[in-house]
Every structure is written in C-alpha cells, then in structure tokens.
Design a protein around this motif. Sequence first.
Motif, PDB file in Angstrom:
ATOM      1  N   UNK A 101      -2.962   1.704  -5.632  1.00  0.00           N
ATOM      2  CA  UNK A 101      -1.553   2.671  -6.293  1.00  0.00           C
ATOM      3  C   UNK A 101      -0.440   2.365  -5.951  1.00  0.00           C
ATOM      4  N   UNK A 102      -0.562   2.868  -4.647  1.00  0.00           N
ATOM      5  CA  UNK A 102       0.264   2.461  -3.382  1.00  0.00           C
ATOM      6  C   UNK A 102       1.065   1.068  -3.035  1.00  0.00           C
ATOM      7  N   UNK A 103       0.718   0.632  -3.507  1.00  0.00           N
ATOM      8  CA  UNK A 103       1.504  -1.116  -4.098  1.00  0.00           C
ATOM      9  C   UNK A 103       2.027  -1.043  -5.667  1.00  0.00           C
ATOM     10  N   UNK A 104       1.528  -0.858  -6.359  1.00  0.00           N
ATOM     11  CA  UNK A 104       1.610  -0.311  -8.230  1.00  0.00           C
ATOM     12  C   UNK A 104       3.315   0.553  -7.460  1.00  0.00           C
ATOM     13  N   UNK A 105       2.789   1.523  -6.747  1.00  0.00           N
ATOM     14  CA  UNK A 105       4.642   2.249  -6.524  1.00  0.00           C
ATOM     15  C   UNK A 105       5.733   1.418  -6.181  1.00  0.00           C
ATOM     16  N   UNK A 106       5.079   1.325  -4.952  1.00  0.00           N
ATOM     17  CA  UNK A 106       6.050   0.216  -3.840  1.00  0.00           C
ATOM     18  C   UNK A 106       6.879  -1.041  -5.133  1.00  0.00           C
ATOM     19  N   UNK A 107       6.242  -1.637  -6.027  1.00  0.00           N
ATOM     20  CA  UNK A 107       6.669  -2.055  -6.892  1.00  0.00           C
ATOM     21  C   UNK A 107       7.688  -1.547  -7.729  1.00  0.00           C
ATOM     22  N   UNK A 130      13.826  -2.213  -0.780  1.00  0.00           N
ATOM     23  CA  UNK A 130      13.446  -3.403  -0.740  1.00  0.00           C
ATOM     24  C   UNK A 130      12.597  -4.452   0.136  1.00  0.00           C
ATOM     25  N   UNK A 131      12.331  -3.343   1.244  1.00  0.00           N
ATOM     26  CA  UNK A 131      11.686  -4.292   2.040  1.00  0.00           C
ATOM     27  C   UNK A 131      11.703  -4.725   3.247  1.00  0.00           C
ATOM     28  N   UNK A 132      14.051  -4.706   3.078  1.00  0.00           N
ATOM     29  CA  UNK A 132      14.295  -5.368   4.204  1.00  0.00           C
ATOM     30  C   UNK A 132      14.134  -4.670   5.315  1.00  0.00           C
ATOM     31  N   UNK A 133      14.755  -3.942   5.809  1.00  0.00           N
ATOM     32  CA  UNK A 133      14.547  -2.923   7.092  1.00  0.00           C
ATOM     33  C   UNK A 133      13.741  -2.041   7.438  1.00  0.00           C
ATOM     34  N   UNK A 134      12.879  -2.228   8.299  1.00  0.00           N
ATOM     35  CA  UNK A 134      11.707  -1.175   8.299  1.00  0.00           C
ATOM     36  C   UNK A 134      11.120  -0.503   9.912  1.00  0.00           C
ATOM     37  N   UNK A 135      10.798   0.358   9.495  1.00  0.00           N
ATOM     38  CA  UNK A 135      10.583   0.747  11.541  1.00  0.00           C
ATOM     39  C   UNK A 135       9.022   1.289  11.215  1.00  0.00           C
ATOM     40  N   UNK A 136       8.647   1.240  12.263  1.00  0.00           N
ATOM     41  CA  UNK A 136       7.034   1.066  12.359  1.00  0.00           C
ATOM     42  C   UNK A 136       6.684   2.308  13.790  1.00  0.00           C
ATOM     43  N   UNK A 137       5.495   3.521  13.593  1.00  0.00           N
ATOM     44  CA  UNK A 137       5.269   4.061  15.004  1.00  0.00           C
ATOM     45  C   UNK A 137       4.169   4.760  14.063  1.00  0.00           C
ATOM     46  N   UNK A 138       2.997   5.115  14.827  1.00  0.00           N
ATOM     47  CA  UNK A 138       2.351   5.875  14.715  1.00  0.00           C
ATOM     48  C   UNK A 138       2.406   7.136  15.427  1.00  0.00           C
ATOM     49  N   UNK A 139       0.787   7.713  15.134  1.00  0.00           N
ATOM     50  CA  UNK A 139       0.851   9.039  14.715  1.00  0.00           C
ATOM     51  C   UNK A 139      -1.006   9.553  14.714  1.00  0.00           C
ATOM     52  N   UNK A 163       0.846  -1.791  21.697  1.00  0.00           N
ATOM     53  CA  UNK A 163       1.410  -3.525  21.559  1.00  0.00           C
ATOM     54  C   UNK A 163       0.355  -4.159  19.911  1.00  0.00           C
ATOM     55  N   UNK A 164      -0.943  -3.710  20.125  1.00  0.00           N
ATOM     56  CA  UNK A 164      -1.462  -4.484  19.624  1.00  0.00           C
ATOM     57  C   UNK A 164      -1.852  -4.492  17.794  1.00  0.00           C
ATOM     58  N   UNK A 165      -0.570  -3.626  17.675  1.00  0.00           N
ATOM     59  CA  UNK A 165      -0.467  -2.876  16.094  1.00  0.00           C
ATOM     60  C   UNK A 165       0.687  -3.399  15.666  1.00  0.00           C
ATOM     61  N   UNK A 166       1.943  -3.900  16.069  1.00  0.00           N
ATOM     62  CA  UNK A 166       2.717  -4.571  15.513  1.00  0.00           C
ATOM     63  C   UNK A 166       2.553  -5.884  14.381  1.00  0.00           C
ATOM     64  N   UNK A 167       1.605  -6.763  14.623  1.00  0.00           N
ATOM     65  CA  UNK A 167       1.594  -7.907  13.632  1.00  0.00           C
ATOM     66  C   UNK A 167       0.688  -7.008  12.796  1.00  0.00           C
ATOM     67  N   UNK A 168      -0.310  -6.791  12.810  1.00  0.00           N
ATOM     68  CA  UNK A 168      -0.900  -6.051  11.607  1.00  0.00           C
ATOM     69  C   UNK A 168      -0.362  -4.925  10.359  1.00  0.00           C
ATOM     70  N   UNK A 169       0.805  -4.254  11.116  1.00  0.00           N
ATOM     71  CA  UNK A 169       1.668  -3.617  10.065  1.00  0.00           C
ATOM     72  C   UNK A 169       2.342  -4.845   9.760  1.00  0.00           C
ATOM     73  N   UNK A 170       3.113  -5.925   9.980  1.00  0.00           N
ATOM     74  CA  UNK A 170       4.036  -6.822   9.531  1.00  0.00           C
ATOM     75  C   UNK A 170       3.704  -7.836   8.328  1.00  0.00           C
ATOM     76  N   UNK A 171       2.063  -7.949   8.939  1.00  0.00           N
ATOM     77  CA  UNK A 171       1.565  -8.452   7.851  1.00  0.00           C
ATOM     78  C   UNK A 171       1.686  -7.928   6.612  1.00  0.00           C
ATOM     79  N   UNK A 172       1.092  -6.052   7.037  1.00  0.00           N
ATOM     80  CA  UNK A 172       0.578  -5.414   6.228  1.00  0.00           C
ATOM     81  C   UNK A 172       2.280  -5.554   4.710  1.00  0.00           C
ATOM     82  N   UNK A 206       2.561  -9.065   3.535  1.00  0.00           N
ATOM     83  CA  UNK A 206       1.864  -8.744   1.539  1.00  0.00           C
ATOM     84  C   UNK A 206       1.931  -8.231   0.538  1.00  0.00           C
ATOM     85  N   UNK A 207       2.753  -7.065   0.703  1.00  0.00           N
ATOM     86  CA  UNK A 207       3.224  -6.367  -0.335  1.00  0.00           C
ATOM     87  C   UNK A 207       4.579  -7.449  -1.017  1.00  0.00           C
ATOM     88  N   UNK A 208       5.358  -7.559  -0.094  1.00  0.00           N
ATOM     89  CA  UNK A 208       7.048  -8.024  -0.410  1.00  0.00           C
ATOM     90  C   UNK A 208       6.805  -9.883  -0.912  1.00  0.00           C
TER      91      UNK A 208
END
Length: 433
Positions: free
Chosen positions: A122-128, A137-146, A313-322, A325-327
């Motif tokens: 559902x989230x992917x469909x909403x992003x579409x 557009x997914x051209x500028x993104x920010x990443x953080x954990x909680x 430091x181990x989470x940047x690339x998995x987040x980038x890959x996701x 995958x969407x865009x």
Amino acid sequence: MGKKITSEPTIEHFFSSHNIAKEFQQISDLLDSIEGIYSDIAHLIGKPEEVRLGRTGMSIESTVRCAILKHYWQLPYKALAFHLLDSDTFRAFARLPMNFTPKSSTLQANISQLTEDIWRYLNHKILDIAVAKKVEKGRKVRIDTTAVETNIISPTDSHLLYTAICKGVKLLEASGNKYINHKRKSKKLFNHIRNCKRKKEREGYYKQLLDYAGKTLGYLHIALQSEMSEYWQSSIHTLCQQLAGIISQSYRRVILGENVKPEEKVTSLHEPHTDIIRKGGMETVFGHKVNFVTGSSGMVLGVDILRGNPADSTLLLPALEEVIDVYKRSPRQIAADGGFASLDNLKEAKNHGIKDIAFHKRCGLKVIDMCKSNWVYTQLIKFRAGIEGNISFLKRVFGLNRCNWRGWDGFQSYVMSAVVTYNLVLLSRKLTE
C-alpha cells in the motif's frame, strides 16, 4: 474477512461538511484511485476470490479503511467499534454495509490479517500517486533512525523471575500436573528486592527468589514428561527456555557481578522479540530500531525495521536500495545523521550515482568530497533536520512511540500501518494546499 470491496455506496456513505470529514473524503478518493489494490491484498492474504456461504462480514476494503481510522485517531478496538456505530463520517469512510457494525473482536481479527507486506504494498502505491501528482520526486532524501517501544514495562531481573514463576504455576495448574505454588513467597521477595537499599541484603533475597524459580523450572521439566496436548507441551517448553535464561542472567548479573550482553538477555515473557536499544547518552529503550527515509515533502519513502542494535553506519546502503526499488533510480542528494558517516558509505553512495551527500558530523571526511560546495553541504544539513520533525509527528500523532500489537509480526505490521496512515494524511494535505 468477506468480499474484497463493499458494494456501491449508499445514503450512509456520504461525508459531512466538517473540515475533518473533508480530509477523510480526500483520503478516501486517494484510496479509490489505486486500481486493483483489494484484489492484490486478497491474493497476499491468501483468501478465496469470493465467500458464498455464511455471513458476509467485513470486506478487505473496509478492513483497510478501519485500520487507517484506528491509527488516525489512536483508538482502541472497543472505541473504534463505538465510533463506527455512532459516526456517519466513520461509516462513510469505512464503507460498511447497511445495518452492519463490526464488534471490537471482529475488527481485531480482520485488521490482524493485514501483514507487513500488505502495508508495504500500500505504501508503494501511495508513493506512486505522490510521484504522479508531483508531490514527491524522491530526488532529495534524508535518513535517520529511531527506537519504537514494545508494550512491556521496564524489565528487571526480579520482576522477570516473579512473572515467570506466576506463569509457570498457571500452566502447571491448567495442564493438571503436580506442583508446589511459590507465587505468594515469590511476590514477597520481589517486593523486598524492589524496596531494598543494601546490596548484601538484596543478594540474599535474590538467592531465595532464584531458588523458588529453580524449583518451578523443575516442576515444568517434570510436566514435559507427562502426556498432554500439543498446545500445553509447546507453552511449557517455551516457558522452560525463557525461565532458564532468566535464572542464568539473574545469577550472573546479581550474584557473580558480571555484565550480561544485551543480546543474551531475556527482556520479556510476552514479547520475547524485544531488543535493548541505547542510542548515545539517551535512556535505554526496550523495543526495536527503525530506520526511516523521508523526502522533501516529508513523506516516508523507506522503512527498515531492525533486529538487535546495529550501528547506523551499516544502514545507509539498505535504505538507499529501498528508495531505488521504489523510484527505479538513485536520489540526487542525501542528508544523514553523523552516525551514518564513513568513507565506505561515501564511496558506495557516489558509486550509486548520488551527486551530493551530507553527514551531520563529517568524521574526518572533507566537504568537497561529499558535496560540490560548502553552500550545498550547509543546505543539506539544514534539510536533514526536517526528518526529526517527521519522526516526531509519527510518534505523537500516529502512535509510533509505542507498539501495542503482539509479537514480532504484529510489531512490523503496526509500524507499517502507522507509516501508511501518515503518508495518506500528508499526501491529502499537500494536494489541498
């Protein structure tokens, strides 16, 4: 769960003129614009195409919409059932059939079938839709954990021992096996430990409590040798493993004075998947670490629900890959917290075609290696701060500070359902600005 969708809207399915009702109308229209979602969800659930016998029940469409209502208003199931009976707007949004109002147990049974995969779909469909409407557009993104808490109290060794003894007595009583009930004495010892200020005196109480826990564990092992149903066999076997772990960690920590590693600890009998999360100098959180990726609009583009407490430091690339995958392409710019900073992450990000990447703390990295100019770096650092507000909004308004759904699967579904509700609300507000 019955049919995939509710039949044509009736007179009940009209919204009032209130501003909140108008927002729900906008969200409802967004859901209607996604073609074939309920057929896809039926396939993911593994339900038959059509239920022909018995009561119709809730459709998949109504179930999804009721789950969104639950997160939007942060309602328990009983309150949700009341509002669905009492409110015209709730009924119109939920698309409930005429003369049918689900009970709280029905709502819980149906909403619990919506797994993490369904909410991610559902989230992917909403992003579409956000891409098509030029909101994100997914051209500028920010990443953080909680860290998101599980629904447990702060686990102490004494409380875990006492709780395990009580649960063991309950299982032994229900299964019909012989035992001696140590609940009353264990409760007194637990209260003594909680109120005791002297270390030696506390150790004495712990030794007695450990003795009663060991005896209860012995009764459970004896019960395993007797004939009983598969349910009781499985429940007692699980408790034996948990109680043995609690006894071991309590003895090592309190009596021997050892430091027990977080991954070796039992944190809960009811939510055994709970991790011990400690970020920097902040207080300890009992739950799970979640990595978020948000865009310029504030919408959540990626979610990674983690086990254990891996380094940022181990989470940047998995987040980038996701996000890729969407865009189907890499973002142009990334801003991330200082914990993500490393030379390897910078190189991998550049290899993925990212032009500018800014870490909040440079950790020895040069600005010119990360971004094309100091001005771009400064702008990205300012942009990064916005994700703190996104996460705060998710926690304060959509209940992401604490998950009250049971089990690891329930935890993942809860987080993703909160994200879907958040994205729907944010997208509807962006479209009406």
